[in-house]
Design a protein around this motif. Sequence first.
Motif, PDB file in Angstrom:
ATOM      1  N   LEU A   1      47.315 -15.054 114.548  1.00  0.00           N
ATOM      2  CA  LEU A   1      48.468 -14.588 113.768  1.00  0.00           C
ATOM      3  C   LEU A   1      48.247 -13.145 113.301  1.00  0.00           C
ATOM      4  CD1 LEU A   1      51.070 -15.187 111.869  1.00  0.00           C
ATOM      5  CD2 LEU A   1      49.382 -15.739 110.145  1.00  0.00           C
ATOM      6  N   ARG A   2      47.066 -12.872 112.775  1.00  0.00           N
ATOM      7  CA  ARG A   2      46.745 -11.521 112.287  1.00  0.00           C
ATOM      8  C   ARG A   2      46.881 -10.493 113.398  1.00  0.00           C
ATOM      9  NH1 ARG A   2      42.796 -13.866 109.201  1.00  0.00           N
ATOM     10  NH2 ARG A   2      41.172 -13.639 110.772  1.00  0.00           N
ATOM     11  N   ARG A   3      46.298 -10.807 114.559  1.00  0.00           N
ATOM     12  CA  ARG A   3      46.328  -9.841 115.658  1.00  0.00           C
ATOM     13  C   ARG A   3      47.750  -9.632 116.158  1.00  0.00           C
ATOM     14  NH1 ARG A   3      41.957 -13.157 117.308  1.00  0.00           N
ATOM     15  NH2 ARG A   3      43.079 -13.885 119.144  1.00  0.00           N
ATOM     16  N   ALA A   4      48.514 -10.726 116.242  1.00  0.00           N
ATOM     17  CA  ALA A   4      49.885 -10.635 116.746  1.00  0.00           C
ATOM     18  C   ALA A   4      50.758  -9.822 115.780  1.00  0.00           C
ATOM     19  CB  ALA A   4      50.468 -12.033 116.951  1.00  0.00           C
TER      20      ALA A   4
ATOM     21  N   ALA B   1      53.852  -5.099 114.068  1.00  0.00           N
ATOM     22  CA  ALA B   1      54.177  -4.090 113.048  1.00  0.00           C
ATOM     23  C   ALA B   1      53.685  -2.714 113.478  1.00  0.00           C
ATOM     24  CB  ALA B   1      53.561  -4.477 111.704  1.00  0.00           C
ATOM     25  N   GLY B   2      52.653  -2.694 114.315  1.00  0.00           N
ATOM     26  CA  GLY B   2      52.067  -1.434 114.764  1.00  0.00           C
ATOM     27  C   GLY B   2      52.762  -0.887 115.983  1.00  0.00           C
ATOM     28  N   GLU B   3      52.140  -1.039 117.157  1.00  0.00           N
ATOM     29  CA  GLU B   3      52.681  -0.379 118.344  1.00  0.00           C
ATOM     30  C   GLU B   3      54.065  -0.877 118.758  1.00  0.00           C
ATOM     31  OE1 GLU B   3      50.609  -1.659 122.225  1.00  0.00           O
ATOM     32  OE2 GLU B   3      48.988  -1.729 120.751  1.00  0.00           O
TER      33      GLU B   3
ATOM     34  N   VAL C   1      50.190  -2.417 107.720  1.00  0.00           N
ATOM     35  CA  VAL C   1      50.442  -1.522 108.856  1.00  0.00           C
ATOM     36  C   VAL C   1      51.716  -0.712 108.610  1.00  0.00           C
ATOM     37  CG1 VAL C   1      50.837  -1.410 111.347  1.00  0.00           C
ATOM     38  CG2 VAL C   1      49.375  -3.213 110.411  1.00  0.00           C
ATOM     39  N   ALA C   2      52.761  -1.406 108.175  1.00  0.00           N
ATOM     40  CA  ALA C   2      54.074  -0.787 107.962  1.00  0.00           C
ATOM     41  C   ALA C   2      54.581  -1.200 106.586  1.00  0.00           C
ATOM     42  CB  ALA C   2      55.047  -1.246 109.051  1.00  0.00           C
TER      43      ALA C   2
END
Lengths: 272, 289
Positions: free
Chosen positions: A58-61, A66-68, A94-95
């Motif tokens: 979940l964290r990575r997804a 939110a990032g790239e 991230v955002a």
Amino acid sequence: MADDWTTRINTGVPNPARIYDYFLGGKDNFPADREVAEQVVAIAPVARDIVEDNRAFLRRAVRLLAGEAGIRQFIDLGSGLPTQGNVHEIAQAVAPDARVVYVDNDAMVVTHSRALLAGDNTAAIEADLRDPDSVMRHPEVRELIDFDQPIALLLMAILHFVPDDEDPYGIVARFRDALPAGSYLALSHGTRDIPARPDMSPEAMAEMGAKVERLYQLTTASLVTRTHAQVERFFDGFDLLDPGLVEIQLWRPDEADALLPGGFYGGVGRKR
Amino acid sequence: MTESQSEFGGPTVRRMLVGAQLRRLRTEMGLSREEAGEAIRASEWKIHRLENGQVGFKERDIIDLLRLYGVTDADEVAAFLLLTREANTPGWWQHYGDLLPRWFRTYVDLESAAALIRTYEGQLIPGLLQTDDYIRAVIGGAQLDEPSEEMGRRVRLRMARQTLLTREHPPRLWAVIDEAALRRPVGGPEVMRGQLERLIDASKLPNVTLQILPFAVGAHSGMPGAFSILRFADRELPDVVYLEHLTNAVYLDKRDEVERYLDVMEYLCDDSEPPGRTVELLERILDEV
């Protein structure tokens, strides 16, 4: 699902959200939950690891979205009890302008989410994902989410509580059709598929899955594991990002140490 | 009981209390854990574990630490050692029958170590959110008949306790307040208006969640009385239930007892208006004072 006549919160009946909380080392679980959870661990000692791995997935997804991927709106369906590293915390790190709606049909989950997660740009609503319109027409969703802008739909470890006779594919399609192109679906899902694990035989894995499914029949939501092909079907209308639908531990891992794969499939797709 | 045995006893409320007091004394002296560790030939980690109540206490270590922390009064040291000895005795629930200032102080230490404070109040505004005028009116109403300097001291103590909510890394307060506590004009309309405004301000703090339990709910699970549940960040530390009575306070940390209170708290939170409605409801009550 609980019958209509039961009280909204019943700590005497094992509940998947609280069992999950127990696996994560939380303190919002009760004896009935722990009894089932401990039986699950006795059958499948990897259960705790899989749940931790699911949080890491979940964290990575969410970080990627939110990032790239530039997503600023998240709908977390079947969000569960608040824990460490909730979706809005990950996304807003991230955002900072990311907006998140937590959706759950469990009264205790919603009570906790409203108290502990809701705030600026974050809301928690009580709705059932099996009725997509009740989610998408909810006033708080309408207030926070703009359906003309890309949205990330999160279905983490939740669709395996929706049996086929409740039309899980139709439910996901209904959500998909309401999302603008460029939106994303991120999901994880329990499976009995045989992973390439050095420590378990295929027979042992299948047997373990069947036993765990039987245990969840004691809870307020029964568990339905699905195969790779069955889980991949949820991504109809989406293009899966690399590496596709894989065991969650293998989905863009950020640690050098390889985790033992298995238990859940996970993937992220972009709507065409 | 030897230390090695108590190491396996698991943390108890008393150990957590002793640990929390050690932490307060150390931070009041402006000392780091590392510096404290040097005094007892131990690591920073050992101090961390002592202050979390995760290990038993050696009397020699406590004496050395107290000296370092400037606690030299013989009676005070003796009282602390008594508490330490009790803390090393495993026992799931403790009954604090001490004089008010002392048990109140120990609660404050424990409260300040908590990451989440859940509280239900049926009659009063929760202590962490009371205005000084409200506190004075409550103490006056309790007919405690104490000299005014004592009252002043108590008001100051309670106000000092409230700084907890605005410190760096504050705990989260999640409070359920019965509508009765909001309607009763404690200290008269003026005091109550000030108190309601204070609640409106507090509910806007990011770490404060207030829910109002409306009269319309009728009978509810919290009717036996007010209680608080303290939750600590450390996974190994159990939740602690705190019950305050007229002459003493009771701490519960036995799992099945704590879970009864957690259960009741879940019902109360679900029966209450959601937090998003709190400001609107408080403003309505304020208009009617």
